[in-house]
Design a protein around this motif. Sequence first.
Motif, PDB file in Angstrom:
ATOM      1  N   UNK A   1      -7.621  11.509   5.749  1.00 16.81           N
ATOM      2  CA  UNK A   1      -7.727  11.563   4.368  1.00 16.81           C
ATOM      3  C   UNK A   1      -6.324  10.454   3.877  1.00 16.81           C
ATOM      4  N   UNK A   2      -5.534  10.239   4.702  1.00 22.61           N
ATOM      5  CA  UNK A   2      -4.247   9.402   4.588  1.00 22.61           C
ATOM      6  C   UNK A   2      -4.796   7.830   4.784  1.00 22.61           C
ATOM      7  N   UNK A   3      -5.665   7.648   5.740  1.00 23.93           N
ATOM      8  CA  UNK A   3      -6.282   6.281   6.304  1.00 23.93           C
ATOM      9  C   UNK A   3      -7.087   6.111   5.171  1.00 23.93           C
ATOM     10  N   UNK A   4      -7.989   7.067   4.519  1.00 30.08           N
ATOM     11  CA  UNK A   4      -9.160   6.748   3.487  1.00 30.08           C
ATOM     12  C   UNK A   4      -8.280   6.170   2.227  1.00 30.08           C
ATOM     13  N   UNK A   5      -7.085   6.917   1.953  1.00 33.74           N
ATOM     14  CA  UNK A   5      -6.240   6.401   0.440  1.00 33.74           C
ATOM     15  C   UNK A   5      -5.875   5.037   0.831  1.00 33.74           C
ATOM     16  N   UNK A   6      -5.159   4.843   2.197  1.00 30.58           N
ATOM     17  CA  UNK A   6      -4.625   3.563   2.253  1.00 30.58           C
ATOM     18  C   UNK A   6      -5.566   2.367   2.170  1.00 30.58           C
ATOM     19  N   UNK A   7      -6.976   2.658   2.642  1.00 27.93           N
ATOM     20  CA  UNK A   7      -7.795   1.685   2.653  1.00 27.93           C
ATOM     21  C   UNK A   7      -8.375   1.258   1.389  1.00 27.93           C
ATOM     22  N   UNK A   8      -8.461   2.614   0.668  1.00 26.71           N
ATOM     23  CA  UNK A   8      -8.962   2.110  -0.766  1.00 26.71           C
ATOM     24  C   UNK A   8      -7.856   1.657  -1.690  1.00 26.71           C
TER      25      UNK A   8
ATOM     26  N   UNK B   1       0.957  -1.235   0.002  1.00 26.82           N
ATOM     27  CA  UNK B   1       0.255   0.100  -0.054  1.00 26.82           C
ATOM     28  C   UNK B   1       0.951   1.079   0.071  1.00 26.82           C
ATOM     29  N   UNK B   2       1.941   1.174   0.562  1.00 29.18           N
ATOM     30  CA  UNK B   2       2.818   2.355   0.691  1.00 29.18           C
ATOM     31  C   UNK B   2       3.562   2.717  -0.330  1.00 29.18           C
ATOM     32  N   UNK B   3       3.877   1.794  -1.190  1.00 29.34           N
ATOM     33  CA  UNK B   3       4.474   1.732  -2.646  1.00 29.34           C
ATOM     34  C   UNK B   3       3.700   2.154  -3.628  1.00 29.34           C
ATOM     35  N   UNK B   4       2.330   1.712  -3.373  1.00 25.01           N
ATOM     36  CA  UNK B   4       1.327   2.237  -4.548  1.00 25.01           C
ATOM     37  C   UNK B   4       0.954   3.606  -4.170  1.00 25.01           C
ATOM     38  N   UNK B   5       0.997   4.011  -2.786  1.00 21.52           N
ATOM     39  CA  UNK B   5       0.616   5.487  -2.564  1.00 21.52           C
ATOM     40  C   UNK B   5       1.751   6.436  -3.025  1.00 21.52           C
ATOM     41  N   UNK B   6       3.186   6.229  -2.965  1.00 22.94           N
ATOM     42  CA  UNK B   6       3.980   7.026  -3.467  1.00 22.94           C
ATOM     43  C   UNK B   6       4.109   7.157  -4.918  1.00 22.94           C
TER      44      UNK B   6
END
Length: 522
Positions: free
Chosen positions: A423-430, A402-407
């Motif tokens: 907001x960060x939590x919402x992105x990580x969940x999605x 998830x961290x790699x995808x977010x970057x």
Amino acid sequence: MKNLKINNRFTAELPTDPELTNEVRQVKNTLFSFVNPTKPSNPKLVHASEEVAELVGISKDEIRSEEFLNTFSGKEIYPETQPFAMCYAGHQFGNWAGQLGDGRAINLTEVENNNQFYTLQLKGAGKTPYSRTADGLAVLRSSIREYLCAEAMHYLGVPTTRSLSLILSGDQVLRDVLYNGNPAYEKGAIVARVAPSFIRFGSFEMLTARNELKNLKQFVEFTIKHYFPEITGEPKEQYIQFFQKVADTTREMIVHWQRVGFVHGVMNTDNMSIHGITIDYGPYGWLENYDPNWTPNTTDSQNRRYRFGNQPSVAQWNLFQLANALYPLVNEAAPLEKILDSFMNNFEKDYKAMFLSKLGLFTSSETDDKIIKGLEEILQLSETDMTIFFRNLSQVKKEDSVEEAFRKIEFAFYLPEEIKEQILDAWQKWLSVYLKRLNSEILSDEERVIKMNAINPKYVLRNYMAQLAIDAADKEDYFLVDEFFQLLKNPYDEQPESEKWFAKRPDWARTNVGCSMLSCSS
């Protein structure tokens, strides 16, 4: 331009306005009025599309000729042609406006090339009987926006009119760009536009509203005969098939608009083509941060009728007005209502398939609706660039954390400092749900990238880019006009030499005139 094959079907077969005076007036019992363009004082070619020229039968060498310049600036009338302005009505911002017509557009002629027919039209070529209180002219600013955007849309795969040429008139035109009582003189310009025809929903609305039912029947049958020859059967059945065709192509066009983030800004019924092509590039805009409530039109800023997220509903509403116009010929509501009722269901199916393809998901899953809805919501939590987000999403690999995808997608955020806590939590969940879904796809990462990059453009005509081209052109520097024209011919390619245009809207463009919202004079 010796190869132009003239075939004036529209003026040869339809009722003509017997009055030849170019006075603003109500024009009845006709579909058009003959009118000549206003002669420009000193025309100068700014840019021309060799591809569109070839499409209509004009060679590259002929583009540079004096005959081309004079014809497509309106200075001279091409042999065996008689320019005309079309008469039509329409609903504007949901209200019946009565007669409108080609107020600043003049059709030069119809041509035939390679068994295809095209209408050549000048926009900004002067007054017509339909100009109302205006002068029928256009300025360089709006002409650059139309010229570039039509071609950009074509290469994005969006159905559209095409741009043949952009020509300076040599004259000054008075315009109030913000409608705030501060008019100023600007350089005049003319765009030559190309389309199968410039027939609009409002063309039929006008005839029905005036109870000109004989002309309505003739016009619908003319339109089917020449532009929808695949339609056959009894007359009533043909009218229904015609409406179905228009509904289908309109739906397909809107799906493409939503795919690339295009907002038309003025979806009046007189700006809707029966060919399902994007027409009349006025106060349009590109969705930069993903905001379904955004409209580029200052006139629409209060009610936001033509906002990005409302374009499908407006298209259906406009089709309802077209159905009302055709009803006297069909004389039965049920078949028209069936087509209208199915419009949104069909759109939602197409939209879902389109959205999933933007995400690189090409098989179906029960989690698909949740993934789409979740992303639509999360994109609005903090300003996120639509084009950059979807393009960079293709870089996410199945084995990514998830961290790699977010970057890989965080470059799309306008305010990265906001992406924290909820907001960060919402992105990580999605992203967690998305990665799991991605791993159910058969395609390899390499295959998926190719498919996603063929759907999600890297380059679009961002509002600030158009404004940069306009500012330079005002100083007689047309380098950016050509640079963007060439760049946008390959919007899905990486084009590393043009990487600087794969960028978020700069802060200076957030509220600048021409970069955020525009008026109908734009």
